[in-house]
Design a protein around this motif. Structure first.
Motif, PDB file in Angstrom:
ATOM      1  N   LYS A   1      -5.915  60.023   6.876  1.00 12.45           N
ATOM      2  CA  LYS A   1      -6.248  61.306   6.265  1.00 12.45           C
ATOM      3  C   LYS A   1      -4.987  61.939   5.704  1.00 12.45           C
ATOM      4  N   GLN A   2      -5.191  62.904   4.814  1.00 10.15           N
ATOM      5  CA  GLN A   2      -4.048  63.546   4.164  1.00 10.15           C
ATOM      6  C   GLN A   2      -3.070  64.156   5.158  1.00 10.15           C
ATOM      7  N   ASP A   3      -3.574  64.815   6.184  1.00 13.43           N
ATOM      8  CA  ASP A   3      -2.670  65.438   7.157  1.00 13.43           C
ATOM      9  C   ASP A   3      -1.904  64.391   7.968  1.00 13.43           C
ATOM     10  N   GLU A   4      -2.533  63.237   8.219  1.00 14.41           N
ATOM     11  CA  GLU A   4      -1.850  62.156   8.926  1.00 14.41           C
ATOM     12  C   GLU A   4      -0.734  61.563   8.066  1.00 14.41           C
ATOM     13  N   ILE A   5      -1.027  61.387   6.788  1.00  8.47           N
ATOM     14  CA  ILE A   5      -0.024  60.865   5.850  1.00  8.47           C
ATOM     15  C   ILE A   5       1.149  61.834   5.759  1.00  8.47           C
ATOM     16  N   ALA A   6       0.838  63.107   5.654  1.00 11.35           N
ATOM     17  CA  ALA A   6       1.884  64.130   5.563  1.00 11.35           C
ATOM     18  C   ALA A   6       2.800  64.071   6.785  1.00 11.35           C
ATOM     19  N   GLU A   7       2.204  63.958   7.949  1.00 12.62           N
ATOM     20  CA  GLU A   7       2.990  63.906   9.180  1.00 12.62           C
ATOM     21  C   GLU A   7       3.873  62.661   9.218  1.00 12.62           C
ATOM     22  N   LEU A   8       3.296  61.513   8.854  1.00 16.89           N
ATOM     23  CA  LEU A   8       4.064  60.262   8.871  1.00 16.89           C
ATOM     24  C   LEU A   8       5.235  60.281   7.895  1.00 16.89           C
ATOM     25  N   LEU A   9       5.018  60.873   6.718  1.00 14.28           N
ATOM     26  CA  LEU A   9       6.045  60.864   5.676  1.00 14.28           C
ATOM     27  C   LEU A   9       6.950  62.093   5.710  1.00 14.28           C
ATOM     28  N   HIS A  10       6.653  63.014   6.623  1.00 11.90           N
ATOM     29  CA  HIS A  10       7.466  64.234   6.751  1.00 11.90           C
ATOM     30  C   HIS A  10       7.426  65.070   5.470  1.00 11.90           C
ATOM     31  N   ILE A  11       6.234  65.164   4.887  1.00 12.37           N
ATOM     32  CA  ILE A  11       6.021  65.998   3.704  1.00 12.37           C
ATOM     33  C   ILE A  11       4.813  66.891   3.974  1.00 12.37           C
ATOM     34  N   THR A  12       4.541  67.807   3.069  1.00 10.95           N
ATOM     35  CA  THR A  12       3.407  68.706   3.276  1.00 10.95           C
ATOM     36  C   THR A  12       2.094  68.027   2.892  1.00 10.95           C
ATOM     37  N   GLN A  13       1.008  68.534   3.447  1.00  9.48           N
ATOM     38  CA  GLN A  13      -0.316  68.032   3.087  1.00  9.48           C
ATOM     39  C   GLN A  13      -0.592  68.332   1.621  1.00  9.48           C
ATOM     40  N   SER A  14      -0.080  69.442   1.142  1.00  8.93           N
ATOM     41  CA  SER A  14      -0.258  69.800  -0.265  1.00  8.93           C
ATOM     42  C   SER A  14       0.441  68.786  -1.186  1.00  8.93           C
ATOM     43  N   ALA A  15       1.613  68.296  -0.782  1.00  9.69           N
ATOM     44  CA  ALA A  15       2.301  67.264  -1.569  1.00  9.69           C
ATOM     45  C   ALA A  15       1.479  65.977  -1.588  1.00  9.69           C
ATOM     46  N   VAL A  16       0.924  65.619  -0.441  1.00  7.09           N
ATOM     47  CA  VAL A  16       0.061  64.431  -0.367  1.00  7.09           C
ATOM     48  C   VAL A  16      -1.104  64.579  -1.331  1.00  7.09           C
ATOM     49  N   SER A  17      -1.720  65.729  -1.338  1.00  8.08           N
ATOM     50  CA  SER A  17      -2.841  65.997  -2.231  1.00  8.08           C
ATOM     51  C   SER A  17      -2.432  65.844  -3.697  1.00  8.08           C
ATOM     52  N   ARG A  18      -1.269  66.367  -4.045  1.00  5.59           N
ATOM     53  CA  ARG A  18      -0.790  66.270  -5.439  1.00  5.59           C
ATOM     54  C   ARG A  18      -0.510  64.821  -5.831  1.00  5.59           C
ATOM     55  N   TYR A  19       0.034  64.040  -4.901  1.00  4.55           N
ATOM     56  CA  TYR A  19       0.242  62.618  -5.191  1.00  4.55           C
ATOM     57  C   TYR A  19      -1.090  61.910  -5.412  1.00  4.55           C
ATOM     58  N   LEU A  20      -2.061  62.193  -4.567  1.00  5.21           N
ATOM     59  CA  LEU A  20      -3.361  61.523  -4.672  1.00  5.21           C
ATOM     60  C   LEU A  20      -4.119  61.925  -5.938  1.00  5.21           C
ATOM     61  N   LYS A  21      -3.942  63.166  -6.366  1.00  8.05           N
ATOM     62  CA  LYS A  21      -4.587  63.632  -7.599  1.00  8.05           C
ATOM     63  C   LYS A  21      -3.808  63.224  -8.835  1.00  8.05           C
ATOM     64  N   LYS A  22      -2.698  62.545  -8.632  1.00 12.94           N
ATOM     65  CA  LYS A  22      -1.801  62.120  -9.707  1.00 12.94           C
ATOM     66  C   LYS A  22      -1.208  63.307 -10.463  1.00 12.94           C
TER      67      LYS A  22
END
Length: 128
Positions: free
Chosen positions: A31-52
């Motif tokens: 999930k986005q929050d899990e990815i954020a935690e693993l990569l030490h970035i925000t969930q919002s950044a994960v969302s922006r990457y996924l939305k390209k």
């Protein structure tokens, strides 16, 4: 050359690698929050990457050897939960590898029309 290789690396290549890493982790069911935690970035950044919205100008998947290394990094991140510095180091190394293999030359010439990729061997000589 108006746009340096370092600018291309930091503004385009590195974010594209990070976007692909996020995408691979998502494909593994995280999930986005899990990815954020693993990569030490925000969930919002994960969302922006996924939305390209971020890091989408270079399609890392077209470089099969680099894409395989991104997938290896994803496995390593899941299994070992490395620090943000270790993740950053691995992505910087991969960024330099892409430059050294000449994978970014045509893209660089698109964003800097004054660059002639047939004459410029800066990245090939420095990073190969």
């Amino acid at each position: 050359m108006k746009v340096s290789a370092f600018e291309v690396a930091s503004r385009y290549v590195y974010p594209s690698l990070r976007r692909r890493l996020v995408q691979v982790l998502r494909e593994k069911g995280l999930k986005q929050d899990e990815i954020a935690e693993l990569l030490h970035i925000t969930q919002s950044a994960v969302s922006r990457y996924l939305k390209k919205d971020r890091g989408a100008l270079i399609d890392v998947e077209q470089f099969k050897d680099i894409d395989e290394k991104v997938k290896e990094i994803a496995e390593w991140v899941i299994e070992e939960r490395p620090s943000e510095y270790e993740i950053h180091k691995s992505l910087v190394k991969l960024t330099l590898e892409m430059l050294g293999k000449g994978y970014v030359c045509n893209f660089h010439s698109l964003i800097d029309p004054t660059l002639n990729p047939k004459e410029c061997n800066v990245c090939l000589e420095l990073f190969s």
